[in-house]
Design a protein around this motif. Structure first.
Motif, short mmCIF file in Angstrom:
data_model
loop_
_atom_site.label_atom_id
_atom_site.label_comp_id
_atom_site.label_asym_id
_atom_site.label_seq_id
_atom_site.Cartn_x
_atom_site.Cartn_y
_atom_site.Cartn_z
N TRP A 237 -41.88 24.21 121.23
CA TRP A 237 -42.39 23.07 120.48
C TRP A 237 -41.55 22.85 119.24
CZ3 TRP A 237 -45.96 20.13 122.77
CH2 TRP A 237 -46.68 20.70 123.83
N GLU B 95 -51.79 31.21 124.78
CA GLU B 95 -51.44 32.09 123.66
C GLU B 95 -50.07 31.71 123.09
OE1 GLU B 95 -50.48 36.78 122.96
OE2 GLU B 95 -52.10 36.28 124.34
N THR C 198 -48.56 28.82 123.22
CA THR C 198 -48.66 27.53 122.53
C THR C 198 -49.33 27.71 121.17
OG1 THR C 198 -48.76 26.38 124.65
CG2 THR C 198 -49.54 25.16 122.71
N LYS C 199 -50.38 28.52 121.11
CA LYS C 199 -51.07 28.76 119.84
C LYS C 199 -50.20 29.54 118.86
CE LYS C 199 -55.82 28.36 121.41
NZ LYS C 199 -57.10 29.04 121.65
N ASP C 200 -49.26 30.34 119.37
CA ASP C 200 -48.32 31.03 118.48
C ASP C 200 -47.36 30.04 117.82
OD1 ASP C 200 -49.40 33.51 119.05
OD2 ASP C 200 -47.80 34.10 120.45
N GLN C 201 -47.10 28.91 118.49
CA GLN C 201 -46.16 27.92 117.97
C GLN C 201 -46.82 26.77 117.22
OE1 GLN C 201 -42.80 26.87 120.64
NE2 GLN C 201 -43.93 28.08 122.16
N ILE C 202 -48.06 26.44 117.62
CA ILE C 202 -48.79 25.32 117.02
C ILE C 202 -50.13 25.86 116.54
CG2 ILE C 202 -49.84 23.06 117.43
CD1 ILE C 202 -47.85 22.71 119.76
N GLU C 203 -50.44 25.66 115.28
CA GLU C 203 -51.64 26.26 114.71
C GLU C 203 -52.92 25.91 115.45
OE1 GLU C 203 -54.06 26.38 110.52
OE2 GLU C 203 -51.88 26.15 110.46
N ASP C 204 -53.13 24.65 115.72
CA ASP C 204 -54.35 24.21 116.41
C ASP C 204 -53.97 23.20 117.49
OD1 ASP C 204 -57.02 23.94 117.06
OD2 ASP C 204 -57.47 22.58 115.39
N PRO C 205 -53.43 23.68 118.62
CA PRO C 205 -52.94 22.73 119.63
C PRO C 205 -54.07 21.90 120.25
CG PRO C 205 -52.96 24.95 120.52
CD PRO C 205 -53.32 25.06 119.07
#
Length: 111
Positions: A111, A81, A83-90
């Motif tokens: 990131w 979660e 990582t997805k908050d920082q990168i749109e489509d990790p």
């Protein structure tokens, strides 16, 4: 040291643990580092009917066989979660890097 088979335990890869985290519960155990997406592991959740000393014996046996307790299902979900908050489509590689970073540092990667 090679990890041994554990009866009644379904082996998965770290990649599967990340991609299908909703299927699992407990703590992810994996073999010795360095890890990659294909590294084998399994989830273990203590039986609530076991005495604490018996549950500890089981975990100690996993460790003696070369398995290492890493992150709980909830920690892995939080890492994904975050990582997805920082990168749109990790990518799976970014999620794996975030998993490793959290394991090593007990903190989220920036990131």
């Amino acid at each position: 040291m090679a990890t041994q088979e554990i009866p009644g335990v379904q082996k998965i890869s770290i990649k599967e643990a990340i991609e299908e985290i909703e299927k699992f519960k407990g703590w992810l155990y994996v073999g010795p580092q360095p890890w990659n997406l294909g590294s084998e592991g399994f989830f273990y959740s203590t039986d609530i009917n076991l005495l604490p000393a018996d549950a500890k014996k089981i975990r100690d046996e996993f460790e003696a066989q070369g398995w290492k307790s890493t992150l709980s299902k909830e920690d892995i979900e939080d890492v994904i979660e975050n990582t997805k908050d920082q990168i749109e489509d990790p990518s799976i590689h970014q999620l794996f890097e975030a998993f490793n970073f959290f394991y090593e540092n007990d903190a989220y990667i920036e990131w």
